[in-house]
Design a protein around this motif. Structure first.
Motif, PDB file in Angstrom:
ATOM      1  N   ASN A 148       0.807  -1.247  -0.096  1.00 60.49           N
ATOM      2  CA  ASN A 148      -0.166   0.008   0.171  1.00 60.49           C
ATOM      3  C   ASN A 148       0.735   1.344   0.091  1.00 60.49           C
ATOM      4  OD1 ASN A 148      -2.177  -1.581  -0.013  1.00 60.49           O
ATOM      5  ND2 ASN A 148      -2.763  -1.105   2.267  1.00 60.49           N
ATOM      6  N   ARG A 149       2.035   1.081   0.846  1.00 63.34           N
ATOM      7  CA  ARG A 149       2.738   2.590   0.886  1.00 63.34           C
ATOM      8  C   ARG A 149       3.490   2.959  -0.562  1.00 63.34           C
ATOM      9  NH1 ARG A 149       5.352   5.606   4.901  1.00 63.34           N
ATOM     10  NH2 ARG A 149       7.464   6.247   4.080  1.00 63.34           N
ATOM     11  N   SER A 150       3.832   1.716  -1.215  1.00 62.57           N
ATOM     12  CA  SER A 150       4.301   2.060  -2.640  1.00 62.57           C
ATOM     13  C   SER A 150       3.319   2.356  -3.449  1.00 62.57           C
ATOM     14  CB  SER A 150       4.914   0.668  -2.947  1.00 62.57           C
ATOM     15  OG  SER A 150       6.161   0.415  -2.264  1.00 62.57           O
ATOM     16  N   VAL A 151       2.203   1.986  -3.406  1.00 66.81           N
ATOM     17  CA  VAL A 151       1.031   2.414  -4.157  1.00 66.81           C
ATOM     18  C   VAL A 151       0.736   3.712  -4.096  1.00 66.81           C
ATOM     19  CG1 VAL A 151      -1.446   1.890  -4.856  1.00 66.81           C
ATOM     20  CG2 VAL A 151       0.147   0.035  -4.380  1.00 66.81           C
ATOM     21  N   ALA A 152       0.549   4.185  -2.753  1.00 63.98           N
ATOM     22  CA  ALA A 152       0.438   5.738  -2.329  1.00 63.98           C
ATOM     23  C   ALA A 152       1.539   6.589  -3.013  1.00 63.98           C
ATOM     24  CB  ALA A 152       0.208   5.920  -1.011  1.00 63.98           C
ATOM     25  N   LEU A 153       2.785   5.920  -2.975  1.00 66.95           N
ATOM     26  CA  LEU A 153       3.863   6.759  -3.573  1.00 66.95           C
ATOM     27  C   LEU A 153       3.735   6.893  -5.056  1.00 66.95           C
ATOM     28  CD1 LEU A 153       6.843   5.608  -1.543  1.00 66.95           C
ATOM     29  CD2 LEU A 153       5.796   7.833  -1.458  1.00 66.95           C
ATOM     30  N   VAL A 154       3.344   5.932  -5.725  1.00 75.37           N
ATOM     31  CA  VAL A 154       3.163   5.846  -7.256  1.00 75.37           C
ATOM     32  C   VAL A 154       2.078   6.830  -7.607  1.00 75.37           C
ATOM     33  CG1 VAL A 154       2.359   4.514  -9.185  1.00 75.37           C
ATOM     34  CG2 VAL A 154       4.040   3.393  -7.652  1.00 75.37           C
ATOM     35  N   ALA A 155       0.735   6.749  -6.529  1.00 78.02           N
ATOM     36  CA  ALA A 155      -0.440   7.372  -7.000  1.00 78.02           C
ATOM     37  C   ALA A 155       0.284   9.467  -7.044  1.00 78.02           C
ATOM     38  CB  ALA A 155      -1.420   7.497  -5.799  1.00 78.02           C
ATOM     39  N   ALA A 156       0.903   9.673  -5.843  1.00 74.34           N
ATOM     40  CA  ALA A 156       1.467  10.846  -5.703  1.00 74.34           C
ATOM     41  C   ALA A 156       2.269  11.382  -6.888  1.00 74.34           C
ATOM     42  CB  ALA A 156       2.354  11.031  -4.436  1.00 74.34           C
ATOM     43  N   GLY A 157       3.226  10.295  -7.803  1.00 69.59           N
ATOM     44  CA  GLY A 157       3.948  10.341  -8.595  1.00 69.59           C
ATOM     45  C   GLY A 157       3.157  10.771  -9.834  1.00 69.59           C
ATOM     46  N   ALA A 158       2.042  10.190  -9.777  1.00 68.53           N
ATOM     47  CA  ALA A 158       0.787  10.369 -11.027  1.00 68.53           C
ATOM     48  C   ALA A 158       0.713  11.856 -11.030  1.00 68.53           C
ATOM     49  CB  ALA A 158       0.081   9.488 -11.046  1.00 68.53           C
ATOM     50  N   ILE A 159       0.340  12.209  -9.822  1.00 73.38           N
ATOM     51  CA  ILE A 159      -0.139  13.597  -9.749  1.00 73.38           C
ATOM     52  C   ILE A 159       1.039  14.550 -10.286  1.00 73.38           C
ATOM     53  CG2 ILE A 159      -0.755  15.485  -8.257  1.00 73.38           C
ATOM     54  CD1 ILE A 159      -2.139  13.299  -6.377  1.00 73.38           C
ATOM     55  N   ALA A 160       2.363  14.274  -9.703  1.00 74.65           N
ATOM     56  CA  ALA A 160       3.248  15.193 -10.063  1.00 74.65           C
ATOM     57  C   ALA A 160       3.566  15.090 -11.612  1.00 74.65           C
ATOM     58  CB  ALA A 160       4.517  14.587  -9.414  1.00 74.65           C
ATOM     59  N   PHE A 190      -6.598  10.825 -11.228  1.00 68.60           N
ATOM     60  CA  PHE A 190      -6.472   9.237 -10.947  1.00 68.60           C
ATOM     61  C   PHE A 190      -5.738   9.314  -9.618  1.00 68.60           C
ATOM     62  CE2 PHE A 190      -7.427   8.724 -15.528  1.00 68.60           C
ATOM     63  CZ  PHE A 190      -8.825   8.051 -15.523  1.00 68.60           C
ATOM     64  N   GLY A 191      -4.507   9.839  -9.746  1.00 67.84           N
ATOM     65  CA  GLY A 191      -3.658   9.949  -8.609  1.00 67.84           C
ATOM     66  C   GLY A 191      -4.332  10.357  -7.080  1.00 67.84           C
ATOM     67  N   VAL A 192      -5.293  11.222  -7.224  1.00 65.65           N
ATOM     68  CA  VAL A 192      -6.047  11.973  -5.995  1.00 65.65           C
ATOM     69  C   VAL A 192      -6.854  10.767  -5.808  1.00 65.65           C
ATOM     70  CG1 VAL A 192      -7.758  13.498  -5.345  1.00 65.65           C
ATOM     71  CG2 VAL A 192      -5.811  14.430  -6.442  1.00 65.65           C
ATOM     72  N   GLY A 193      -7.617  10.140  -6.825  1.00 65.49           N
ATOM     73  CA  GLY A 193      -8.640   9.224  -6.541  1.00 65.49           C
ATOM     74  C   GLY A 193      -8.027   7.924  -5.662  1.00 65.49           C
TER      75      GLY A 193
END
Length: 354
Positions: A148-160, A190-193
């Motif tokens: 989960n932690r890595s997935v959240a980091l990828v989501a934040a990266g998508a926003i960036a 998508f990252g925010v979601g």
């Protein structure tokens, strides 16, 4: 209860589809349509992440898990989509020269972006579905194979990544309308979601404080959209870009509050039966509303010699049959397919943590 069965979330879908109707039928300059589409993206990423996490925890990363996910998504989205596109092709509204194969392959956004026009306009709206399917090609691999932690980091990266693309447009001054059709420009939603799923507890409580913290900066963004950009200093344009993500915050918080059930008033309003039902059939409403516009324009002209122009009359004349047809599509086509698919496989429950 599965996340996508929460009636309040269906209410959010209903409000979003009404925003799409308003922009397309009443006021083409309204921001409601854009915000509605981004709401759909956030909600989709939120629900898909929840389902994938549940699938990963139950089965781990495997071909069977991927097949299970894609089978459920395909049964929900593809039959109606292909029925509509092929029906339009059968009556000659969409041909090979109009990018039929692009539309069948969920590359409509690529077709419209490359041609820099909205032809055929009866399919102009499905670019969002192409973007969503392109997201589906990558995101399951990320969620099923990472913690989960890595997935959240990828989501934040998508926003960036999305913000970097927006910044490139602002800095270079290159900002044609077709740019937003490319998938990277939607990665912020998508990252925010996805982040809403992992941090729904923080976003949902306390309700009043979170709503106030989101509404104020979003209101600032809205005010900036009313200011003419010509002649503004480049620094102000960059600041405007930095605020691009702010409108996503109220939507994210509303979804978190609704899914968590921490606000009975919000759930009661959004979960009202008429609103929830409209949200349940919102996929059909979105798919059919432009083809229905084409049909009603021709009927009004041939029967009453009346040019159906954008405005309240167009909203009423097109939205009502669109909703009615979508209800029929749901009850006699989409829902039976859903039941058939549910009988073949049982999906793990997606739990929303608060």
């Amino acid at each position: 209860m599965e996340a996508d069965r929460i009636r309040g979330l269906d209410g959010i879908r209903a409000i979003a589809i009404l925003g799409v109707f308003y922009t397309h039928f009443v006021d083409g300059d309204s921001l409601l349509g854009d915000l509605a589409v981004r709401t759909f993206f956030i909600l989709s990423a939120f629900l898909i992440t929840a389902k994938l996490v549940a699938l990963r925890d139950a089965e781990g990363f495997s071909f069977a898990a991927l097949r299970s996910f894609y089978t459920r998504r395909a049964l929900r989205l593809l039959p109606t989509y292909y029925a509509m596109v092929l029906a339009l092709a059968a009556i000659g509204l969409v041909t090979i020269r109009d990018g039929l194969f692009y539309h069948l392959a969920f590359l409509s956004n690529v077709w419209f972006a490359m041609n820099m026009n909205w032809h055929p306009w009866v399919l102009a709206h499905i670019w969002t579905l192409s973007v969503e399917w392109q997201f589906y090609l990558i995101w399951p691999l990320v969620v099923l194979s990472c913690a989960n932690r890595s997935v959240a980091l990828v989501a934040a990266g998508a926003i960036a990544i999305a913000l970097a693309f927006w910044l490139g447009c602002y800095v270079t001054g290159y900002y044609p309308d077709n740019m937003v059709l490319w998938s990277p420009f939607s990665l912020d939603a998508f990252g925010v979601g996805a982040l809403v799923f992992f941090h729904s507890g923080m976003l949902a409580r306390p309700v009043r404080t979170r709503l106030l913290a989101a509404i104020l900066p979003a209101a600032l963004w809205g005010a900036l959209q009313l200011v003419e950009t010509d002649g503004r200093p480049r620094l102000l344009l960059v600041v405007d870009f930095l605020l691009q993500i702010l409108p996503l915050l109220p939507m994210a918080i509303l979804i978190a509050i609704t899914a968590s059930g921490t606000s009975p008033i919000i759930n009661r309003v959004l979960g009202a039966r008429p609103l929830a039902y409209l949200g349940r059939i919102s996929y059909g409403c979105y798919l059919y509303h432009f083809p229905m516009l084409w049909l009603m324009m021709h009927l009004m002209w041939r029967l009453f010699d009346y040019p159906l122009k954008r405005g309240i009359i167009q909203l009423v004349v097109v939205a009502i049959p669109t909703i009615a047809f979508s209800a029929l599509s749901w009850e006699f086509f989409e829902r039976p397919i859903q039941k058939w698919g549910a009988g073949r496989q049982k999906a793990p429950q997606a739990k929303i943590t608060v």
